[in-house]
Design a protein around this motif. Structure first.
Motif, PDB file in Angstrom:
ATOM      1  N   ALA A  54       0.862  -1.182   0.000  1.00 16.15           N
ATOM      2  CA  ALA A  54       0.000   0.000   0.000  1.00 16.15           C
ATOM      3  C   ALA A  54       0.899   1.232   0.000  1.00 16.15           C
ATOM      4  CB  ALA A  54      -0.894   0.002   1.225  1.00 16.15           C
ATOM      5  N   SER A  55       0.604   2.177  -0.882  1.00 14.15           N
ATOM      6  CA  SER A  55       1.406   3.390  -0.953  1.00 14.15           C
ATOM      7  C   SER A  55       1.252   4.214   0.312  1.00 14.15           C
ATOM      8  CB  SER A  55       0.983   4.225  -2.168  1.00 14.15           C
ATOM      9  OG  SER A  55       1.625   5.482  -2.154  1.00 14.15           O
ATOM     10  N   LYS A  56       2.354   4.841   0.759  1.00 13.18           N
ATOM     11  CA  LYS A  56       2.289   5.719   1.926  1.00 13.18           C
ATOM     12  C   LYS A  56       1.599   7.038   1.583  1.00 13.18           C
ATOM     13  CE  LYS A  56       6.395   3.808   4.189  1.00 13.18           C
ATOM     14  NZ  LYS A  56       7.752   4.071   4.688  1.00 13.18           N
ATOM     15  N   THR A  57       1.517   7.337   0.288  1.00 12.07           N
ATOM     16  CA  THR A  57       0.795   8.528  -0.171  1.00 12.07           C
ATOM     17  C   THR A  57      -0.309   8.049  -1.100  1.00 12.07           C
ATOM     18  OG1 THR A  57       2.443   8.765  -1.943  1.00 12.07           O
ATOM     19  CG2 THR A  57       2.729  10.102   0.019  1.00 12.07           C
ATOM     20  N   PRO A  58      -1.494   7.748  -0.549  1.00 14.90           N
ATOM     21  CA  PRO A  58      -2.579   7.180  -1.348  1.00 14.90           C
ATOM     22  C   PRO A  58      -2.882   7.983  -2.600  1.00 14.90           C
ATOM     23  CG  PRO A  58      -3.165   7.208   0.977  1.00 14.90           C
ATOM     24  CD  PRO A  58      -1.888   7.991   0.841  1.00 14.90           C
ATOM     25  N   GLY A  59      -3.060   7.269  -3.711  1.00 18.06           N
ATOM     26  CA  GLY A  59      -3.398   7.916  -4.962  1.00 18.06           C
ATOM     27  C   GLY A  59      -2.197   8.377  -5.757  1.00 18.06           C
ATOM     28  N   ARG A  60      -1.007   8.357  -5.157  1.00 13.98           N
ATOM     29  CA  ARG A  60       0.174   8.855  -5.862  1.00 13.98           C
ATOM     30  C   ARG A  60       0.845   7.769  -6.717  1.00 13.98           C
ATOM     31  NH1 ARG A  60       1.788  13.982  -4.107  1.00 13.98           N
ATOM     32  NH2 ARG A  60      -0.070  14.967  -3.293  1.00 13.98           N
ATOM     33  N   THR A  61       0.620   6.529  -6.376  1.00 12.54           N
ATOM     34  CA  THR A  61       1.258   5.457  -7.142  1.00 12.54           C
ATOM     35  C   THR A  61       0.552   5.309  -8.487  1.00 12.54           C
ATOM     36  OG1 THR A  61       1.863   4.294  -5.134  1.00 12.54           O
ATOM     37  CG2 THR A  61       1.889   3.015  -7.156  1.00 12.54           C
ATOM     38  N   GLN A  62       1.283   5.532  -9.564  1.00 12.55           N
ATOM     39  CA  GLN A  62       0.688   5.480 -10.900  1.00 12.55           C
ATOM     40  C   GLN A  62       1.241   4.301 -11.698  1.00 12.55           C
ATOM     41  OE1 GLN A  62      -1.796   7.656 -11.817  1.00 12.55           O
ATOM     42  NE2 GLN A  62      -1.663   8.344  -9.706  1.00 12.55           N
ATOM     43  N   HIS A  63       1.646   3.251 -11.009  1.00 19.29           N
ATOM     44  CA  HIS A  63       2.231   2.096 -11.678  1.00 19.29           C
ATOM     45  C   HIS A  63       1.270   0.919 -11.692  1.00 19.29           C
ATOM     46  CE1 HIS A  63       5.712   4.485 -10.322  1.00 19.29           C
ATOM     47  NE2 HIS A  63       6.327   4.012 -11.387  1.00 19.29           N
ATOM     48  N   ILE A  64       1.481   0.028 -12.648  1.00 18.36           N
ATOM     49  CA  ILE A  64       0.780  -1.250 -12.697  1.00 18.36           C
ATOM     50  C   ILE A  64       1.774  -2.315 -12.243  1.00 18.36           C
ATOM     51  CG2 ILE A  64      -0.268  -2.984 -14.207  1.00 18.36           C
ATOM     52  CD1 ILE A  64      -1.288  -0.752 -15.975  1.00 18.36           C
ATOM     53  N   ASN A  65       1.434  -3.040 -11.193  1.00 12.31           N
ATOM     54  CA  ASN A  65       2.321  -4.069 -10.664  1.00 12.31           C
ATOM     55  C   ASN A  65       1.834  -5.452 -11.060  1.00 12.31           C
ATOM     56  OD1 ASN A  65       4.159  -2.352  -9.217  1.00 12.31           O
ATOM     57  ND2 ASN A  65       2.554  -1.997  -7.717  1.00 12.31           N
ATOM     58  N   TYR A  66       2.753  -6.259 -11.579  1.00 11.59           N
ATOM     59  CA  TYR A  66       2.451  -7.615 -12.030  1.00 11.59           C
ATOM     60  C   TYR A  66       3.010  -8.638 -11.046  1.00 11.59           C
ATOM     61  CZ  TYR A  66       0.696  -6.936 -16.804  1.00 11.59           C
ATOM     62  OH  TYR A  66      -0.080  -6.638 -17.904  1.00 11.59           O
ATOM     63  N   PHE A  67       2.214  -9.659 -10.751  1.00 11.72           N
ATOM     64  CA  PHE A  67       2.654 -10.781  -9.927  1.00 11.72           C
ATOM     65  C   PHE A  67       2.382 -12.068 -10.697  1.00 11.72           C
ATOM     66  CE2 PHE A  67       1.044  -7.398  -7.160  1.00 11.72           C
ATOM     67  CZ  PHE A  67       2.200  -7.084  -6.457  1.00 11.72           C
ATOM     68  N   SER A  68       3.401 -12.913 -10.812  1.00  9.70           N
ATOM     69  CA  SER A  68       3.233 -14.209 -11.470  1.00  9.70           C
ATOM     70  C   SER A  68       2.532 -15.165 -10.528  1.00  9.70           C
ATOM     71  CB  SER A  68       4.598 -14.788 -11.864  1.00  9.70           C
ATOM     72  OG  SER A  68       5.239 -13.957 -12.812  1.00  9.70           O
ATOM     73  N   VAL A  69       1.696 -16.030 -11.094  1.00 12.05           N
ATOM     74  CA  VAL A  69       0.934 -17.000 -10.315  1.00 12.05           C
ATOM     75  C   VAL A  69       1.205 -18.402 -10.848  1.00 12.05           C
ATOM     76  CG1 VAL A  69      -1.387 -17.803  -9.734  1.00 12.05           C
ATOM     77  CG2 VAL A  69      -0.899 -15.354  -9.775  1.00 12.05           C
ATOM     78  N   GLY A  70       1.425 -19.344  -9.933  1.00  6.96           N
ATOM     79  CA  GLY A  70       1.691 -20.727 -10.326  1.00  6.96           C
ATOM     80  C   GLY A  70       3.151 -21.079 -10.116  1.00  6.96           C
ATOM     81  N   PRO A  71       3.574 -22.246 -10.583  1.00 11.84           N
ATOM     82  CA  PRO A  71       4.964 -22.674 -10.394  1.00 11.84           C
ATOM     83  C   PRO A  71       5.954 -21.658 -10.945  1.00 11.84           C
ATOM     84  CG  PRO A  71       3.611 -24.475 -11.236  1.00 11.84           C
ATOM     85  CD  PRO A  71       2.763 -23.252 -11.302  1.00 11.84           C
ATOM     86  N   ALA A  72       7.052 -21.442 -10.246  1.00 16.68           N
ATOM     87  CA  ALA A  72       8.032 -20.440 -10.651  1.00 16.68           C
ATOM     88  C   ALA A  72       8.593 -20.713 -12.041  1.00 16.68           C
ATOM     89  CB  ALA A  72       9.172 -20.388  -9.632  1.00 16.68           C
ATOM     90  N   ALA A  73       8.788 -21.996 -12.373  1.00 19.83           N
ATOM     91  CA  ALA A  73       9.368 -22.339 -13.669  1.00 19.83           C
ATOM     92  C   ALA A  73       8.392 -22.146 -14.818  1.00 19.83           C
ATOM     93  CB  ALA A  73       9.857 -23.794 -13.647  1.00 19.83           C
ATOM     94  N   GLU A  74       7.103 -22.190 -14.509  1.00 19.75           N
ATOM     95  CA  GLU A  74       6.101 -22.095 -15.570  1.00 19.75           C
ATOM     96  C   GLU A  74       4.822 -21.442 -15.030  1.00 19.75           C
ATOM     97  OE1 GLU A  74       4.123 -24.974 -19.005  1.00 19.75           O
ATOM     98  OE2 GLU A  74       5.504 -25.804 -17.524  1.00 19.75           O
ATOM     99  N   PRO A  75       4.822 -20.113 -14.889  1.00 20.96           N
ATOM    100  CA  PRO A  75       3.633 -19.424 -14.372  1.00 20.96           C
ATOM    101  C   PRO A  75       2.418 -19.673 -15.261  1.00 20.96           C
ATOM    102  CG  PRO A  75       5.531 -17.950 -14.471  1.00 20.96           C
ATOM    103  CD  PRO A  75       5.919 -19.190 -15.200  1.00 20.96           C
ATOM    104  N   VAL A  76       1.245 -19.735 -14.642  1.00 23.06           N
ATOM    105  CA  VAL A  76       0.027 -19.993 -15.409  1.00 23.06           C
ATOM    106  C   VAL A  76      -0.814 -18.732 -15.594  1.00 23.06           C
ATOM    107  CG1 VAL A  76      -0.058 -22.389 -14.664  1.00 23.06           C
ATOM    108  CG2 VAL A  76      -1.268 -20.653 -13.339  1.00 23.06           C
ATOM    109  N   ALA A  77      -0.515 -17.677 -14.838  1.00 26.38           N
ATOM    110  CA  ALA A  77      -1.315 -16.457 -14.919  1.00 26.38           C
ATOM    111  C   ALA A  77      -0.572 -15.316 -14.241  1.00 26.38           C
ATOM    112  CB  ALA A  77      -2.678 -16.667 -14.259  1.00 26.38           C
ATOM    113  N   HIS A  78      -1.156 -14.115 -14.356  1.00 25.50           N
ATOM    114  CA  HIS A  78      -0.620 -12.952 -13.647  1.00 25.50           C
ATOM    115  C   HIS A  78      -1.753 -12.224 -12.924  1.00 25.50           C
ATOM    116  CE1 HIS A  78       2.643 -13.436 -16.695  1.00 25.50           C
ATOM    117  NE2 HIS A  78       3.373 -13.163 -15.633  1.00 25.50           N
TER     118      HIS A  78
END
Length: 219
Positions: A54-78
């Motif tokens: 969570a940003s310490k300054t709400p509303g200031r973060t203008q980025h899209i953050n991606y997280f891989s889902v599933g096995p590290a060697a072969e992610p199935v989704a984000h």
């Protein structure tokens, strides 16, 4: 029960559409007003304490953050954490960047399978929440609302908030929206609605596997 979301890790951060990763895996986007509890909900759903920040300054973060889902060697989704919106003190230039980034991502990203929309159960379907729905609805893809912080409401208040949200969704259907619109109560603190949210998100990520498990359970 093991969930794919429990196998999540940071992948990348982007600030412009041109920098979106050229990945083929399905994406589930999480959006919500600043202070709606989006980062906390992502962490709880992924069974991690500090995956999403969570940003310490709400509303200031203008980025899209991606997280891989599933096995590290072969992610199935984000899982895609979109910038929070609705914070009053954001400069006009930041608001314009936010609108361009979110609206075009939601409308044009082919990998996107559905939108998880976080709304504070005490204030569901604000004007900006509706704007998110209206940006996304032309795609015909599903929207699922998590009415967060429902532990702060009485049982009757929670029931009323859910009913009001579903009534609002009915209005979109009556106006011709073809994508699935659904909603549930959710609390990261009390872990209310966690299994329901897991089941739905995983059905978007791996629909064939989810259908197979449902058939096996019915036999």
């Amino acid at each position: 029960m093991a969930f794919l979301l429990h196998q999540a890790r940071f992948f990348t951060t982007v600030n412009h559409l041109r920098d979106l990763p050229a990945t083929a895996q399905p994406e589930i986007a999480f959006a919500g007003r600043s202070n709606a509890g989006k980062s906390t909900a992502i962490n709880v759903l992924c069974n991690q304490k500090r995956l999403a920040f969570a940003s310490k300054t709400p509303g200031r973060t203008q980025h899209i953050n991606y997280f891989s889902v599933g096995p590290a060697a072969e992610p199935v989704a984000h899982v895609v954490d979109l910038p929070g919106y609705g914070y009053a003190e954001v400069p006009d230039a930041s608001k314009a960047h936010w609108e361009e980034l979110l609206s075009r991502y939601l409308q044009t990203r082919a990998q996107l399978r559905g939108l998880i929309l976080m709304m504070d159960a005490r204030r569901p379907l604000t004007e900006l929440d509706r704007r998110m729905i209206e940006w996304f609805e032309p795609t015909g893809k599903p929207i699922h609302a998590l009415l967060t912080k429902c532990d702060k409401l009485t049982r009757q208040e929670s029931t009323n908030a859910l009913r009001m949200t579903k009534k609002g969704f009915d209005e979109y259907r009556a106006a011709g929206h073809t994508g699935e619109l659904s909603a549930q109560l959710f609390s990261s603190l009390k872990r209310i609605g966690l299994d329901e949210a897991h089941e739905l998100i995983e059905s978007w990520i791996a629909p064939a596997e989810h259908a197979g498990e449902a058939e096996a359970a019915a036999e």
